[in-house]
Design a protein around this motif. Structure first.
Motif, short mmCIF file in Angstrom:
data_model
loop_
_atom_site.label_atom_id
_atom_site.label_comp_id
_atom_site.label_asym_id
_atom_site.label_seq_id
_atom_site.Cartn_x
_atom_site.Cartn_y
_atom_site.Cartn_z
N VAL A 104 43.24 49.66 31.18
CA VAL A 104 42.42 48.94 32.22
C VAL A 104 43.31 48.54 33.30
N ARG A 105 44.40 47.83 32.70
CA ARG A 105 45.50 47.40 33.70
C ARG A 105 46.51 48.35 34.40
N SER A 106 46.37 49.60 33.63
CA SER A 106 47.16 50.58 34.47
C SER A 106 46.28 51.36 35.40
N ILE A 107 45.04 51.49 35.38
CA ILE A 107 44.10 51.69 36.24
C ILE A 107 44.11 50.96 37.37
N VAL A 108 43.95 49.40 37.08
CA VAL A 108 43.82 48.50 38.43
C VAL A 108 45.07 48.65 39.03
N GLN A 109 46.26 48.69 38.43
CA GLN A 109 47.60 48.70 39.15
C GLN A 109 47.85 49.96 39.96
N ASN A 110 47.09 50.90 39.75
CA ASN A 110 47.19 52.23 40.34
C ASN A 110 46.44 52.20 41.56
N ILE A 111 45.76 51.16 41.84
CA ILE A 111 44.79 51.07 43.14
C ILE A 111 45.44 49.78 43.94
N ARG A 112 45.28 50.26 45.06
CA ARG A 112 46.12 49.31 46.33
C ARG A 112 45.90 47.92 46.16
N PRO A 113 46.75 47.27 46.19
CA PRO A 113 46.70 45.69 46.12
C PRO A 113 45.44 45.20 47.00
N SER A 114 45.19 45.61 48.29
CA SER A 114 44.36 45.04 49.25
C SER A 114 43.00 45.42 48.94
N ARG A 115 42.73 45.93 47.46
CA ARG A 115 41.40 46.22 47.11
C ARG A 115 40.55 45.04 46.84
N GLN A 116 39.10 45.30 46.64
CA GLN A 116 38.24 44.16 46.52
C GLN A 116 38.07 44.36 44.88
N THR A 117 37.83 43.26 43.99
CA THR A 117 37.82 43.35 42.60
C THR A 117 36.56 42.41 42.20
N LEU A 118 35.88 43.07 41.26
CA LEU A 118 34.97 42.20 40.71
C LEU A 118 34.88 42.40 39.11
N LEU A 119 35.16 41.35 38.40
CA LEU A 119 35.21 41.32 37.01
C LEU A 119 33.83 40.59 36.55
N PHE A 120 33.19 41.35 35.77
CA PHE A 120 31.89 40.77 35.00
C PHE A 120 32.15 40.75 33.46
N SER A 121 31.68 39.77 32.61
CA SER A 121 32.03 39.62 31.42
C SER A 121 30.85 38.70 30.87
N ALA A 122 30.50 38.91 29.73
CA ALA A 122 29.67 37.95 28.81
C ALA A 122 30.12 36.81 28.56
N THR A 123 31.46 36.56 28.15
CA THR A 123 32.34 35.49 27.75
C THR A 123 33.56 35.40 28.58
N PHE A 124 34.33 34.41 28.35
CA PHE A 124 35.62 34.42 29.17
C PHE A 124 36.72 34.07 28.25
N PRO A 125 37.46 35.00 27.26
CA PRO A 125 38.26 34.43 26.26
C PRO A 125 39.58 34.34 27.04
N PRO A 126 40.78 34.10 26.34
CA PRO A 126 42.08 33.91 26.94
C PRO A 126 42.38 35.25 27.66
N LYS A 127 42.17 36.22 26.97
CA LYS A 127 42.71 37.69 27.37
C LYS A 127 42.00 37.90 28.71
N ILE A 128 40.64 37.76 28.85
CA ILE A 128 40.15 37.93 30.21
C ILE A 128 40.76 37.01 31.30
N GLU A 129 40.78 35.60 30.85
CA GLU A 129 41.48 34.65 31.65
C GLU A 129 42.64 35.23 32.26
N LYS A 130 43.47 35.77 31.51
CA LYS A 130 44.89 36.11 31.91
C LYS A 130 44.72 37.37 32.97
N LEU A 131 43.85 38.39 32.37
CA LEU A 131 43.52 39.48 33.52
C LEU A 131 43.29 38.99 34.64
N ALA A 132 42.08 38.09 34.66
CA ALA A 132 41.64 37.86 36.09
C ALA A 132 42.49 36.94 36.80
#
Length: 408
Positions: A351-379
């Motif tokens: 997931v990180r590699s795919i997002v990194q390949n997309i331009r920084p000026s993108r609009q990004t939406l993250l949906f999750s049922a929970t918000f554990p530390p790994k998701i917090e760091k990704l956000a």
């Protein structure tokens, strides 16, 4: 120009000559949809129908596939969803079993090499429009106290700067969504936005990044899909080997098909195309669909990486790879759906590699049922000043969000 393929020519995909083909013409919002009579998917569907009916060896299965083809021709059901439904009920062949295990298995046990990093400072990106939000007159006159009370009634918690008020009626967003999308909303029985839709859609239409904490079945697919359609239709039309404009990443094939089914309901009104990159269809057939061009791609991370790598031409180190028919340079709107499940299944680095390949000026939406530390760091790593929306009771998600806000 759209690309066509001879279903009997297995090498057609790998050649660059132009083959005329008909397809629905993409329209701008509030303009009539123009169509052509020929559809390359008719030939594609006939090929799939013949091959699968032969391998299944049953009249019942053949009947189901003929019915699916008829539905596509009558424009009443999504071909991709119909195909997968029949696929699930058909006898599984040995080579299909191997692919099924690959797609459904735990990615922690079967790692996938991520996409190589891109140096975006070496690439000149065109500016894109992302903000489409203008409040309806009834929404604009609401006081802060009324907005706060409305959020309490909807059980919506929102944090961030300059958050648009919730819109509890699709009519309040009609001027932003456009006539074609509103026609699809009415036709498919969407009477009133769910809480996640009421708050997330105005935020997404304003071009903001989102962290959405909501359970499965809360209506989050429509919450990010309709703004994505508005975003995509406003961009310059795709050229040869361009696309997609919007990408949805999700953990499983089943969820990808559900999202595709919802997407198709609206796409056919707008003259846009979507592709689903997941298990169940051969990679060659998915390559052909990618080659034809699509504004929206609904993907499992592993399959998207497989397709991108298979279609990637050689590129200089640190530059954006050029994909024949799948160019992430045009992607400006990306959704991570059920992010916690993707991480649980071992997709984090992909997931990180795919997002990194997309331009920084993108609009990004993250949906999750929970918000554990790994998701917090990704956000924290991939989102820019996001609006955080939580639906329902406080719990693990709220606790994680409070930590996120405190550290921000």
């Amino acid at each position: 120009m759209a690309r066509g393929f001879d279903p009997d020519d297995d090498e057609a995909y790998f050649r660059d000559e132009e083959v005329p083909t008909g397809r629905t013409t993409r329209v701008r919002l509030n303009e009539p949809v123009a169509t052509t009579e020929d559809d390359p998917l008719d030939a594609f569907m006939a090929e799939i129908n013949s091959e699968l009916a032969k391998s299944a060896g049953s009249e019942a299965f053949e009947s189901k596939m003929q019915k699916a083809q008829a539905m596509w021709e009558n424009d009443t059901e999504d071909f991709v969803a119909s195909y997968y439904e029949a696929y699930e009920k058909a006898p599984v062949q040995a080579d299909e079993e191997e692919e099924e295990v690959e797609e459904a298995g735990d990615r922690r046990k079967k790692p996938i090499e991520p996409l190589p990093a891109v140096d975006h400072s070496q690439i000149k990106y065109s500016a894109v429009q992302t903000n489409f939000y203008t409040p309806h007159a009834e929404v604009a006159k609401m006081t802060n106290e009324q907005v706060a009370q409305l959020r309490v009634e909807l059980r919506v918690s929102s944090t961030g700067s300059n958050i648009p008020p919730p819109s509890t009626s699709f009519a309040h967003m009609a001027h932003m969504l456009g006539r074609e999308i509103m026609e699809a909303v009415r036709q498919h029985g969407y009477h009133q936005p769910t809480p996640i839709q009421a708050q997330a859609m105005p935020v997404a239409l304003s071009g903001r990044d989102i962290i959405g904490i909501a359970e499965t079945g809360s209506g989050k697919t429509v919450a990010y899909l309709l703004p994505m359609l508005v975003h995509a239709i406003a961009q310059p039309e795709l050229q040869k080997d361009d696309g997609p404009i919007g990408v949805v990443l999700c953990p499983t094939r089943e969820l990808a098909v559900q999202i595709e089914t919802e997407t198709y309901k609206f796409n056919k009104h707008l003259g846009m195309r979507s592709i689903t990159l997941a298990g169940g269809l051969s990679k060659l057939e998915q390559f052909k669909e990618v080659k034809r061009g699509a504004e929206i791609a609904i993907c499992n991370p592993g399959r998207l990486i497989d397709v991108v790598k298979s279609l990637t031409c050689r590129a200089l180190p640190g530059t954006l790879p050029r994909m024949k028919g799948c160019n992430l340079q045009r992607c400006t709107y990306i959704v991570l759906d059920e992010a916690d499940r993707m991480f649980h299944m071992g997709f984090e680095y992909q997931v990180r590699s795919i997002v990194q390949n997309i331009r920084p000026s993108r609009q990004t939406l993250l949906f999750s049922a929970t918000f554990p530390p790994k998701i917090e760091k990704l956000a924290r790593d991939i989102l820019h000043q996001p609006v955080r929306i939580t639906i329902g009771e406080a719990g693990q998600a709220d606790a994680g969000l409070r930590t996120f806000e405190h550290r921000s």
